[in-house]
Write a protein that holds these residues in place. Structure first.
Motif, PDB file in Angstrom:
ATOM      1  N   ALA A 216     -15.589  54.031  20.903  1.00  0.00           N
ATOM      2  CA  ALA A 216     -16.699  54.888  21.331  1.00  0.00           C
ATOM      3  C   ALA A 216     -16.933  54.760  22.830  1.00  0.00           C
ATOM      4  O   ALA A 216     -17.125  55.763  23.538  1.00  0.00           O
ATOM      5  CB  ALA A 216     -17.966  54.515  20.566  1.00  0.00           C
ATOM      6  N   ARG A 217     -16.910  53.517  23.323  1.00  0.00           N
ATOM      7  CA  ARG A 217     -17.122  53.304  24.753  1.00  0.00           C
ATOM      8  C   ARG A 217     -15.999  53.923  25.578  1.00  0.00           C
ATOM      9  O   ARG A 217     -16.209  54.375  26.703  1.00  0.00           O
ATOM     10  CB  ARG A 217     -17.243  51.809  25.041  1.00  0.00           C
ATOM     11  N   ALA A 218     -14.802  53.951  25.003  1.00  0.00           N
ATOM     12  CA  ALA A 218     -13.677  54.565  25.717  1.00  0.00           C
ATOM     13  C   ALA A 218     -13.774  56.085  25.733  1.00  0.00           C
ATOM     14  O   ALA A 218     -13.050  56.748  26.476  1.00  0.00           O
ATOM     15  CB  ALA A 218     -12.365  54.130  25.075  1.00  0.00           C
ATOM     16  N   GLY A 219     -14.664  56.640  24.914  1.00  0.00           N
ATOM     17  CA  GLY A 219     -14.934  58.077  24.951  1.00  0.00           C
ATOM     18  C   GLY A 219     -13.902  58.941  24.262  1.00  0.00           C
ATOM     19  O   GLY A 219     -13.808  60.134  24.552  1.00  0.00           O
ATOM     20  N   PHE A 220     -13.137  58.387  23.334  1.00  0.00           N
ATOM     21  CA  PHE A 220     -12.075  59.173  22.690  1.00  0.00           C
ATOM     22  C   PHE A 220     -12.635  60.384  21.940  1.00  0.00           C
ATOM     23  O   PHE A 220     -12.124  61.490  22.065  1.00  0.00           O
ATOM     24  CB  PHE A 220     -11.268  58.286  21.723  1.00  0.00           C
ATOM     25  N   LEU A 221     -13.681  60.186  21.142  1.00  0.00           N
ATOM     26  CA  LEU A 221     -14.229  61.285  20.351  1.00  0.00           C
ATOM     27  C   LEU A 221     -14.882  62.334  21.242  1.00  0.00           C
ATOM     28  O   LEU A 221     -14.672  63.533  21.060  1.00  0.00           O
ATOM     29  CB  LEU A 221     -15.236  60.748  19.332  1.00  0.00           C
ATOM     30  N   ALA A 222     -15.665  61.888  22.222  1.00  0.00           N
ATOM     31  CA  ALA A 222     -16.332  62.831  23.120  1.00  0.00           C
ATOM     32  C   ALA A 222     -15.318  63.662  23.897  1.00  0.00           C
ATOM     33  O   ALA A 222     -15.481  64.881  24.064  1.00  0.00           O
ATOM     34  CB  ALA A 222     -17.251  62.077  24.086  1.00  0.00           C
ATOM     35  N   GLU A 223     -14.264  63.010  24.383  1.00  0.00           N
ATOM     36  CA  GLU A 223     -13.247  63.734  25.152  1.00  0.00           C
ATOM     37  C   GLU A 223     -12.537  64.775  24.284  1.00  0.00           C
ATOM     38  O   GLU A 223     -12.253  65.887  24.735  1.00  0.00           O
ATOM     39  CB  GLU A 223     -12.237  62.760  25.735  1.00  0.00           C
TER      40      GLU A 223
END
Length: 446
Positions: A216-223
């Motif tokens: 989540a912190r790496a932003g995979f889903l948001a990206e």
């Protein structure tokens, strides 16, 4: 041409995988027929989330055999993966998870040898994400898009990690390619789904045992959401079930900037009592969950928050259940999916003391469903006199009148009178009144 009858049980992931199998069979010359019809082949995509799901899986396998004793019966999926005695399923072919994409080859091998076929991988020790792709959705309006499989959470009541294995994520380029194909086919809404969607990208970090919050912190889903939003023709993106712990102000702010993302969030609660949550191994408490809801409601106007709740978990007292009811009222969910606890072999909860009688589970379920119905009606009625926008889906008769129905961005069902408007169109209007028929609640749009 051989005829194939399909029956699906279970979650959105199962629905997606069944749609892919249907597509593959059609592309290879098989004729798809209704399950109630006599067929050469019956394929049952099984589920094991509850004892009821197990029983339904067995019932459908037996029904298939009864409808045509000469047919080839194929058992696929989660119940197959966890069944202690797979040979008792009464199926000619057994296919576990991570092998559904081989359905055509497995059928051809069976017809060549007429030998019983068992294809069940050691799901707990595979890092392989099974690549499946859907280009012809069953409905042109909305399509499920699977981006992830497996779960590392091991809640004490859940057998799904045993059936689906550890977290495995689909490469973004593969997701985007399928999304473009779906858009080209006329699909306007994508529903991102997975066994534990919040863990999407965890395996990209190369750390098998890491907490999903690293992903989540790496932003995979948001990206991924941001990239999907750039695809022409896609009007809406909807997220499947999320962990409350993935919700941070930073994530909510980032997602809120994506205007195609629907403000409908399914956060799995399971209990509104901290002591029960601890026994469930849920890794958050009720205040943390409430904070996640507050963050979403601050970032999204009129965010719809839905949830799952289990009643009758081992040791649940009347006081603990009362706390869950009060908590549901406090949060004000749009909808709650209420489940009676089901003992699953191989899970810690199955051997916990204080197993709750079925009669008590049933009463608590009825009480919580009544709360859910009331909260849901309250949420819907706020649309009366307010502007609404729906994506039209299908025709339905309500109270003897035929309507074209569809959902708002926050998944409220609305209807317009049958007329010149066609399915798969964005329609705007004002909520006039609430239509109710056989438990169905629909806002009339004018």
């Amino acid at each position: 041409m051989k005829s194939v009858a399909l029956h699906n049980l279970g979650c959105k992931v199962n629905t997606y995988e069944m749609d892919v199998m249907r597509q593959m069979l059609q592309e290879n010359g098989y004729e798809i027929v209704p399950f109630v019809q006599k067929a050469d082949i019956y394929i049952i995509n099984t589920c094991t989330v509850t004892n009821i799901a197990d029983r339904k899986s067995r019932q459908m396998l037996h029904r298939a055999r009864k409808q045509n004793p000469q047919a080839v019966v194929v058992a696929v999926g989660c119940y197959v993966q966890t069944a202690l005695h797979a040979e008792d399923l009464g199926a000619d072919i057994i296919i576990g998870n991570n092998r559904k994409g081989q359905i055509v080859r497995i059928l051809e091998e069976y017809f060549a040898s007429h030998a019983a076929h068992d294809t069940v991988v050691d799901i707990a020790h595979t890092d392989e994400y099974e690549e499946l792709a859907l280009t012809k959705p069953q409905e042109h309006v909305r399509a499920f898009l699977k981006i992830q499989d497996g779960c590392n959470q091991f809640c004490t009541y859940c057998a799904i990690p045993l059936a689906r294995g550890r977290v495995r994520s689909r490469k973004p380029e593969s997701v985007l390619a399928e999304a473009r194909a779906l858009a080209d086919a006329g699909c306007k809404e994508l529903v991102l789904t997975g066994i534990h969607l919040s863990s999407y990208g965890l395996d990209f970090l190369g750390i098998r045992s890491a907490d999903y919050r690293d992903a989540a912190r790496a932003g995979f889903l948001a990206e991924l959401v941001e990239q999907l939003a750039e695809i022409p023709g896609i009007c809406r993106i909807r997220l499947g079930s999320l962990e409350p712990r993935i919700v941070t102000p930073e994530l909510a702010e980032r997602l809120a900037k994506c205007k195609k993302l629907c403000p409908h969030f399914h956060l799995s609660l399971q209990s509104g009592c901290d002591t029960v949550l601890k026994r469930m191994n849920r890794h958050y408490d009720t205040e943390y969950f409430a904070q996640s809801v507050r963050i979403l409601r601050e970032a999204f106007q009129r965010a719809a928050v839905t949830t799952d709740v289990i009643v009758g978990f081992p040791g649940e007292t009347e006081e603990e259940f009362a706390a869950t009811k009060a908590y549901a009222e406090r949060i004000g969910f749009y909808e709650m999916h209420v489940f009676k606890y089901s003992k699953r072999e191989g899970t810690p909860a199955a051997v916990m003391e204080g197993q709750v009688p079925d009669s008590v589970k049933a009463r608590r379920s009825d009480e919580l469903i009544a709360v859910s119905d009331r909260l849901s009606e309250t949420y819907r009625t706020q649309y009366i006199g307010q502007p609404m926008e729906i994506l039209t889906e299908e025709y339905k008769e309500i109270g003897g009148v035929r309507y074209l129905i569809g959902h708002t961005e926050d998944y409220v069902l609305a209807a317009v009178p049958e007329g010149e408007i066609q399915p798969n169109r964005i329609v705007r209007g004002v909520g006039e009144r609430l239509l109710q028929d056989s438990g169905l609640q629909v806002i009339l749009l004018r």
